[in-house]
Design a protein around this motif. Sequence first.
Motif, short mmCIF file in Angstrom:
data_model
loop_
_atom_site.label_atom_id
_atom_site.label_comp_id
_atom_site.label_asym_id
_atom_site.label_seq_id
_atom_site.Cartn_x
_atom_site.Cartn_y
_atom_site.Cartn_z
N VAL A 1 0.86 -1.07 -0.18
CA VAL A 1 0.11 0.09 -0.06
C VAL A 1 0.98 1.10 0.06
CG1 VAL A 1 -1.70 1.27 1.24
CG2 VAL A 1 -1.57 -1.15 1.12
N ILE A 2 0.83 2.16 -0.89
CA ILE A 2 1.36 3.30 -1.20
C ILE A 2 0.79 4.46 -0.22
CG2 ILE A 2 2.90 4.82 -2.60
CD1 ILE A 2 2.11 2.96 -5.02
N ALA A 3 1.44 5.05 0.72
CA ALA A 3 0.86 6.28 1.33
C ALA A 3 1.91 7.22 1.79
CB ALA A 3 0.25 5.51 2.78
N TRP A 4 1.88 7.99 2.62
CA TRP A 4 2.70 9.22 2.87
C TRP A 4 3.37 8.90 4.48
CZ3 TRP A 4 -2.00 10.65 1.15
CH2 TRP A 4 -1.85 11.25 -0.31
N GLY A 5 4.73 8.95 4.62
CA GLY A 5 5.33 8.89 6.08
C GLY A 5 6.08 10.06 6.36
N LEU B 1 2.08 4.07 -9.68
CA LEU B 1 1.31 2.76 -10.06
C LEU B 1 1.77 2.09 -11.40
CD1 LEU B 1 -2.09 4.09 -9.04
CD2 LEU B 1 -0.60 2.50 -8.08
N PRO B 2 2.22 2.48 -12.67
CA PRO B 2 2.50 1.67 -13.91
C PRO B 2 3.65 1.03 -13.54
CG PRO B 2 2.15 4.33 -14.34
CD PRO B 2 2.07 4.23 -12.76
N GLY B 3 4.48 1.33 -12.72
CA GLY B 3 5.74 0.28 -12.30
C GLY B 3 5.18 -1.01 -11.52
N LEU B 4 3.98 -0.94 -10.87
CA LEU B 4 3.55 -1.88 -10.09
C LEU B 4 2.25 -2.59 -10.59
CD1 LEU B 4 4.14 0.07 -6.71
CD2 LEU B 4 5.33 -1.84 -7.36
N ASP C 1 1.71 -5.24 -12.35
CA ASP C 1 1.27 -6.53 -12.12
C ASP C 1 1.35 -7.09 -10.58
OD1 ASP C 1 1.49 -7.11 -14.71
OD2 ASP C 1 3.58 -7.16 -14.82
N ARG C 2 1.17 -6.16 -9.75
CA ARG C 2 1.34 -6.67 -8.21
C ARG C 2 -0.10 -5.88 -7.79
NH1 ARG C 2 6.65 -5.95 -6.28
NH2 ARG C 2 5.76 -6.77 -4.51
N LYS C 3 -0.74 -6.60 -6.59
CA LYS C 3 -1.72 -6.33 -6.01
C LYS C 3 -1.40 -5.10 -4.83
CE LYS C 3 -4.91 -9.56 -6.85
NZ LYS C 3 -6.25 -9.27 -7.41
N VAL C 4 -2.05 -3.65 -5.46
CA VAL C 4 -1.34 -2.57 -4.81
C VAL C 4 -2.79 -1.55 -4.36
CG1 VAL C 4 -0.23 -0.32 -5.39
CG2 VAL C 4 0.24 -2.37 -6.77
N GLY C 5 -2.37 -1.23 -2.94
CA GLY C 5 -3.20 0.05 -2.47
C GLY C 5 -2.74 1.14 -2.67
N ILE C 6 -3.32 2.32 -2.68
CA ILE C 6 -2.91 3.67 -2.91
C ILE C 6 -3.85 4.55 -2.09
CG2 ILE C 6 -4.07 4.03 -5.07
CD1 ILE C 6 -1.49 5.91 -5.93
N VAL C 7 -3.16 5.63 -1.36
CA VAL C 7 -3.96 6.61 -0.50
C VAL C 7 -3.88 7.74 -1.70
CG1 VAL C 7 -4.40 7.82 1.63
CG2 VAL C 7 -3.55 5.58 1.47
N VAL C 8 -5.13 8.24 -1.78
CA VAL C 8 -5.06 9.54 -2.77
C VAL C 8 -6.03 10.49 -2.32
CG1 VAL C 8 -4.75 8.03 -4.76
CG2 VAL C 8 -7.19 8.52 -3.97
N LYS C 9 -5.38 11.85 -2.47
CA LYS C 9 -6.18 13.10 -2.58
C LYS C 9 -7.15 13.33 -3.65
CE LYS C 9 -2.62 15.52 -2.49
NZ LYS C 9 -1.63 14.50 -2.54
N ILE D 1 -7.59 7.65 -12.31
CA ILE D 1 -8.63 7.58 -13.48
C ILE D 1 -8.03 7.59 -14.81
CG2 ILE D 1 -10.55 8.73 -14.48
CD1 ILE D 1 -11.27 9.29 -11.53
N GLU D 2 -7.05 8.45 -15.03
CA GLU D 2 -6.34 8.30 -16.28
C GLU D 2 -5.84 7.18 -16.55
OE1 GLU D 2 -6.18 10.35 -20.07
OE2 GLU D 2 -7.52 11.12 -18.28
N LEU D 3 -4.94 6.84 -15.79
CA LEU D 3 -4.04 5.73 -15.98
C LEU D 3 -5.10 4.26 -16.03
CD1 LEU D 3 -1.60 6.09 -12.98
CD2 LEU D 3 -1.17 6.13 -15.57
#
Length: 320
Positions: A21-25, A61-64, A66-74, A82-84
């Motif tokens: 999961v991609i977030a901010w730290g 995201l494009p580099g991942l 083929d993986r199961k990915v979560g992402i936190v978004v504004k 959406i565009e991707l």
Amino acid sequence: MPQLESLKDAIAKALPELDVVIAWGRGLDALGATPLFITKPEDLDDMILGPSCVHNLATYLPGLRDRKVGIVVKGCDSRSVIELLQEGLVDRDNLTVFGFACSGVVNVPRLRGAADRHPVQSMEHGSGQVRLQTDTGPVALPEAEALAAKCLTCTEPEALICDHFAGPHGTAERAAVSGNPQGTLERLEAMDFESRFRFWEQEMSRCLRCYACRSACPLCVCQDHCAAQSRNPHWVTQEDTPREKLMFQAIHALHLAGRCTECGECERACPMDIPVLALKQALNREIHRLFDYRAGTDPQATPPLFHFKETEENIKERDW
């Protein structure tokens, strides 16, 4: 912070089914957030949420794909997601989106300058101000000066696409700005042609050709085959001249025509503070005029330059 705890709970529940999961730290201080890649529950302790979370995490995201990915978004980040998806650069089945209502992110270089480069222990955002606490004392700036320019005219503070939304909808507080803030594009449009050319000539003379703008862009996905560095065909030289630098920026902007979501990452990443976003905004304005389309707002839509019509409603080329 209720939003943060809500996001952490949702991520913790979804994490066993995801690779990351991609977030901010937290970075070096309270002003320096950094992308955080969460792979285990303990990583959630490092997660933060606030006005320092400036990065558009959709860039990864494009580099991942083929993986199961979560992402936190504004809200603005969700437009890039959406565009991707529209372009088939991300697989929706592999993506879990965690959204929230954003009240704006800060212009980090401007606040660093206001803090006289001292480390920032804490930052608060509200009541029309952004307040910093440094080791030399407090610093406060009005929102209109402290927030990123894109936040002053934001129309999508909430995530437009998400599987889990933190908190109730409609809770984002907009910055109180007097009048209509004039951006770089508006100032350029008020200039005559010669003045506009001199403006870009001066700005491009400072460009380092570091390609940070390209690397930070979530939609610039052909970096390994970029026309700026291609030898066959050889579109752009490596000469250190304003003309060649502007040529690269023009190519970059044209490749993003009808695709750019104006997230501002190109301009944020520029170490020379060159207003390169204005080039994309100018093209976006034409795309909207001709095709009534805004990138990243409708997951079911097809970008206008991705399909062909014999006659466009607003062009009417057969009537010429």
